[in-house]
Design a protein around this motif. Structure first.
Motif, PDB file in Angstrom:
ATOM      1  N   THR A 133       0.870  -1.227  -0.039  1.00  0.00           N
ATOM      2  CA  THR A 133      -0.004   0.092   0.034  1.00  0.00           C
ATOM      3  C   THR A 133       0.829   1.295   0.057  1.00  0.00           C
ATOM      4  OG1 THR A 133      -1.689   1.251   1.168  1.00  0.00           O
ATOM      5  CG2 THR A 133      -0.209   0.020   2.534  1.00  0.00           C
ATOM      6  N   ALA A 134       0.374   2.327  -0.716  1.00  0.00           N
ATOM      7  CA  ALA A 134       1.211   3.339  -0.762  1.00  0.00           C
ATOM      8  C   ALA A 134       0.184   4.779  -1.219  1.00  0.00           C
ATOM      9  CB  ALA A 134       1.969   3.205  -1.802  1.00  0.00           C
ATOM     10  N   PRO A 135       0.641   6.019  -0.633  1.00  0.00           N
ATOM     11  CA  PRO A 135      -0.401   7.115  -0.946  1.00  0.00           C
ATOM     12  C   PRO A 135      -0.359   7.112  -2.463  1.00  0.00           C
ATOM     13  CG  PRO A 135       1.420   7.686   0.481  1.00  0.00           C
ATOM     14  CD  PRO A 135       1.823   6.181  -0.241  1.00  0.00           C
ATOM     15  N   PHE A 136      -1.727   7.928  -2.874  1.00  0.00           N
ATOM     16  CA  PHE A 136      -2.052   7.991  -4.348  1.00  0.00           C
ATOM     17  C   PHE A 136      -0.830   8.445  -5.235  1.00  0.00           C
ATOM     18  CE2 PHE A 136      -6.656   7.398  -3.035  1.00  0.00           C
ATOM     19  CZ  PHE A 136      -6.772   6.537  -4.063  1.00  0.00           C
ATOM     20  N   THR A 137      -0.306   9.761  -4.836  1.00  0.00           N
ATOM     21  CA  THR A 137       0.655  10.459  -5.799  1.00  0.00           C
ATOM     22  C   THR A 137       2.079   9.740  -5.822  1.00  0.00           C
ATOM     23  OG1 THR A 137      -0.409  12.349  -5.224  1.00  0.00           O
ATOM     24  CG2 THR A 137       1.833  12.612  -6.173  1.00  0.00           C
ATOM     25  N   LEU A 138       2.527   9.290  -4.905  1.00  0.00           N
ATOM     26  CA  LEU A 138       3.861   8.671  -4.754  1.00  0.00           C
ATOM     27  C   LEU A 138       3.717   7.203  -5.190  1.00  0.00           C
ATOM     28  CD1 LEU A 138       6.771   8.982  -3.996  1.00  0.00           C
ATOM     29  CD2 LEU A 138       6.223   8.333  -1.808  1.00  0.00           C
ATOM     30  N   GLY A 139       2.343   6.783  -4.827  1.00  0.00           N
ATOM     31  CA  GLY A 139       2.244   5.339  -5.242  1.00  0.00           C
ATOM     32  C   GLY A 139       2.112   5.157  -6.728  1.00  0.00           C
ATOM     33  N   GLY A 140       1.342   5.998  -7.204  1.00  0.00           N
ATOM     34  CA  GLY A 140       0.993   5.887  -8.918  1.00  0.00           C
ATOM     35  C   GLY A 140       2.172   6.121  -9.637  1.00  0.00           C
ATOM     36  N   GLY A 141       3.397   6.856  -9.070  1.00  0.00           N
ATOM     37  CA  GLY A 141       4.480   7.276  -9.784  1.00  0.00           C
ATOM     38  C   GLY A 141       5.358   6.377  -9.655  1.00  0.00           C
TER      39      GLY A 141
ATOM     40  N   LEU B 128       1.356  23.784  -6.977  1.00  0.00           N
ATOM     41  CA  LEU B 128       2.066  23.325  -5.940  1.00  0.00           C
ATOM     42  C   LEU B 128       1.811  21.742  -5.485  1.00  0.00           C
ATOM     43  CD1 LEU B 128       4.228  23.708  -3.412  1.00  0.00           C
ATOM     44  CD2 LEU B 128       2.096  24.285  -2.134  1.00  0.00           C
ATOM     45  N   GLN B 129       2.750  21.083  -6.086  1.00  0.00           N
ATOM     46  CA  GLN B 129       2.227  19.496  -6.177  1.00  0.00           C
ATOM     47  C   GLN B 129       3.997  18.722  -5.616  1.00  0.00           C
ATOM     48  OE1 GLN B 129      -0.096  17.148  -6.415  1.00  0.00           O
ATOM     49  NE2 GLN B 129      -0.908  19.320  -5.534  1.00  0.00           N
ATOM     50  N   PRO B 130       3.889  17.380  -5.408  1.00  0.00           N
ATOM     51  CA  PRO B 130       5.182  16.764  -5.105  1.00  0.00           C
ATOM     52  C   PRO B 130       5.868  16.630  -6.424  1.00  0.00           C
ATOM     53  CG  PRO B 130       3.122  15.533  -4.467  1.00  0.00           C
ATOM     54  CD  PRO B 130       2.623  16.905  -5.264  1.00  0.00           C
ATOM     55  N   GLU B 131       7.263  16.767  -6.222  1.00  0.00           N
ATOM     56  CA  GLU B 131       8.410  16.806  -7.099  1.00  0.00           C
ATOM     57  C   GLU B 131       8.294  15.455  -8.193  1.00  0.00           C
ATOM     58  OE1 GLU B 131      13.002  17.356  -7.216  1.00  0.00           O
ATOM     59  OE2 GLU B 131      12.196  16.047  -5.678  1.00  0.00           O
ATOM     60  N   VAL B 132       7.768  14.314  -7.272  1.00  0.00           N
ATOM     61  CA  VAL B 132       7.825  13.048  -8.115  1.00  0.00           C
ATOM     62  C   VAL B 132       6.700  13.052  -9.232  1.00  0.00           C
ATOM     63  CG1 VAL B 132       6.020  12.070  -6.635  1.00  0.00           C
ATOM     64  CG2 VAL B 132       7.657  10.533  -7.735  1.00  0.00           C
ATOM     65  N   LEU B 133       5.622  13.941  -8.950  1.00  0.00           N
ATOM     66  CA  LEU B 133       4.687  14.161 -10.179  1.00  0.00           C
ATOM     67  C   LEU B 133       5.000  15.076 -11.305  1.00  0.00           C
ATOM     68  CD1 LEU B 133       1.535  13.645 -10.874  1.00  0.00           C
ATOM     69  CD2 LEU B 133       0.897  15.500  -9.455  1.00  0.00           C
ATOM     70  N   LEU B 134       5.964  16.020 -10.984  1.00  0.00           N
ATOM     71  CA  LEU B 134       6.397  17.285 -11.952  1.00  0.00           C
ATOM     72  C   LEU B 134       7.491  17.218 -12.251  1.00  0.00           C
ATOM     73  CD1 LEU B 134       4.652  20.192  -9.865  1.00  0.00           C
ATOM     74  CD2 LEU B 134       3.419  18.626 -11.284  1.00  0.00           C
ATOM     75  N   ALA B 135       8.336  16.187 -11.897  1.00  0.00           N
ATOM     76  CA  ALA B 135       9.840  16.087 -12.367  1.00  0.00           C
ATOM     77  C   ALA B 135       9.885  15.866 -13.572  1.00  0.00           C
ATOM     78  CB  ALA B 135      10.410  14.984 -11.472  1.00  0.00           C
ATOM     79  N   GLN B 136       9.135  14.906 -14.520  1.00  0.00           N
ATOM     80  CA  GLN B 136       9.568  14.812 -16.041  1.00  0.00           C
ATOM     81  C   GLN B 136       9.164  16.048 -16.719  1.00  0.00           C
ATOM     82  OE1 GLN B 136       7.753  10.910 -16.921  1.00  0.00           O
ATOM     83  NE2 GLN B 136       8.954   9.925 -15.730  1.00  0.00           N
ATOM     84  N   ASP B 137       7.970  16.699 -16.348  1.00  0.00           N
ATOM     85  CA  ASP B 137       7.497  17.875 -17.061  1.00  0.00           C
ATOM     86  C   ASP B 137       8.698  18.901 -17.023  1.00  0.00           C
ATOM     87  OD1 ASP B 137       5.202  16.544 -17.861  1.00  0.00           O
ATOM     88  OD2 ASP B 137       4.490  16.843 -16.066  1.00  0.00           O
ATOM     89  N   ILE B 138       9.194  19.074 -15.664  1.00  0.00           N
ATOM     90  CA  ILE B 138       9.949  20.266 -15.649  1.00  0.00           C
ATOM     91  C   ILE B 138      11.415  19.864 -16.448  1.00  0.00           C
ATOM     92  CG2 ILE B 138      11.737  21.117 -14.053  1.00  0.00           C
ATOM     93  CD1 ILE B 138       9.362  20.924 -11.914  1.00  0.00           C
ATOM     94  N   ALA B 139      11.957  18.764 -16.329  1.00  0.00           N
ATOM     95  CA  ALA B 139      13.143  18.107 -16.974  1.00  0.00           C
ATOM     96  C   ALA B 139      13.104  18.384 -18.732  1.00  0.00           C
ATOM     97  CB  ALA B 139      13.510  16.644 -16.869  1.00  0.00           C
TER      98      ALA B 139
END
Length: 303
Positions: A99-107, A240-251
């Motif tokens: 089990t994991a939280p939605f954002t971190l778990g889904g990525g 404003l969202q977790p880095e794990v969700l936005l990192a690829q778009d920023i890169a």
């Protein structure tokens, strides 16, 4: 129907409070969940749940029965573990519940699970995404990812992972149209994309501002991080969202990070799993892979 399976479904309904949520957790249809509950009620000759239009409530009989179900399922899980340990090889096999939280778990966690399945073809994985703090032991999870401080536990091992960092970002198109803010206080003049699960009055916190959060506003809010990410990509505002969700778009340049030196310290993240003197190969290999891909330290399994 398998009576043990029906018990597991009933426990899931009791934990989640609805047929729909239990169906998602157990990878069933809501109709099939209802059939499992009906079978148990017919077998026992008693109603286990009171149903209204929104939620399921345990009856007195149901509240007593669910505790027995938990004990029986835990005993079955232990018996299966003993049998698996008796095999004379060290190959990971069987079902792993995570089990994991939605954002971190889904990525990030989903990526590790996919790699784990490729490496170990005799293992199947149930990845349950929920921002609810599941009881790892009572709900028979093999491992859990947790964000934030942990309570002390004698029954669980906690291994630190990379911290959970938040990012403020906007699309190049939005910044060309509305201007690029250079100070967080300028956000009051911008359209900010807010998460509905956060208190609207809580505001956004920045490290170098006063202790008071910065109250922002905007035309779009959602209870799902992915929806906010898509709105930011479409130029609807600053997110404003977790880095794990936005990192690829920023890169890739689809989003531009803002105020990187102004954000508050990241939150701790841990991998939890039951303390066991003889961890099964499936869990041991999973922990090692998670630490290798998401951890700040070397691979290994604490006992």
């Amino acid at each position: 129907m398998d009576k043990l399976r029906s018990m597991a479904v009933f426990v899931a309904v009791a934990e989640t409070g609805s047929f729909a949520a239990a169906a998602q957790a157990e990878n069933l249809s809501a109709v099939m969940v209802g059939k499992h509950i009906k079978q148990l009620e017919e077998h026992l000759g008693a109603r286990l749940l009171q149903r209204d239009t929104r939620k399921q409530h345990l009856t007195e009989v149901g509240a007593a029965f669910v505790e027995d179900c938990r004990r029986i399922l835990e005993q079955v899980r232990h018996a299966e573990s003993v049998a698996e340990r008796m095999r004379d090889d060290d190959r990971p096999r069987g079902r792993l519940r995570v089990t994991a939280p939605f954002t971190l778990g889904g990525g990030a966690v989903a990526d590790v699970v996919a790699e784990f399945l490729q490496l170990h073809p005799e293992v199947s994985v149930d990845l349950v995404l929920s921002d609810r703090m599941s009881d790892v032991i009572a709900e028979a999870f093999d491992a859990a990812i947790r964000i934030g401080p942990l309570a002390d536990s004698d029954h669980l091992v906690a291994r630190p992972l990379r911290p959970y960092r938040m990012i403020v970002a906007a699309s190049p198109e939005y910044l060309r149209t509305r201007g690029t803010p250079t100070d967080p206080r300028e956000l009051v003049d911008h359209s900010c994309l807010s998460h509905l699960l956060w208190n609207r009055d809580a505001g956004w916190r920045f490290d170098r501002l006063s202790a008071e959060p910065l109250r922002v506003s905007g035309r779009f809010a959602s209870n799902h991080g992915e929806a906010l990410r898509r709105a930011a990509l479409a130029g609807c505002g600053i997110v404003l969202q977790p880095e794990v969700l936005l990192a690829q778009d920023i890169a890739a340049g689809r989003l531009v990070a803002l105020f990187e030196n102004e954000l508050p310290p990241p939150r701790p993240v841990h991998l939890l799993y039951p303390r066991d003197r003889q961890p099964l190969p499936k869990l041991r290999r999973f922990v090692e892979l998670v630490l290798e891909r998401m951890g700040p330290e070397g691979v290994g399994l604490e006992r």
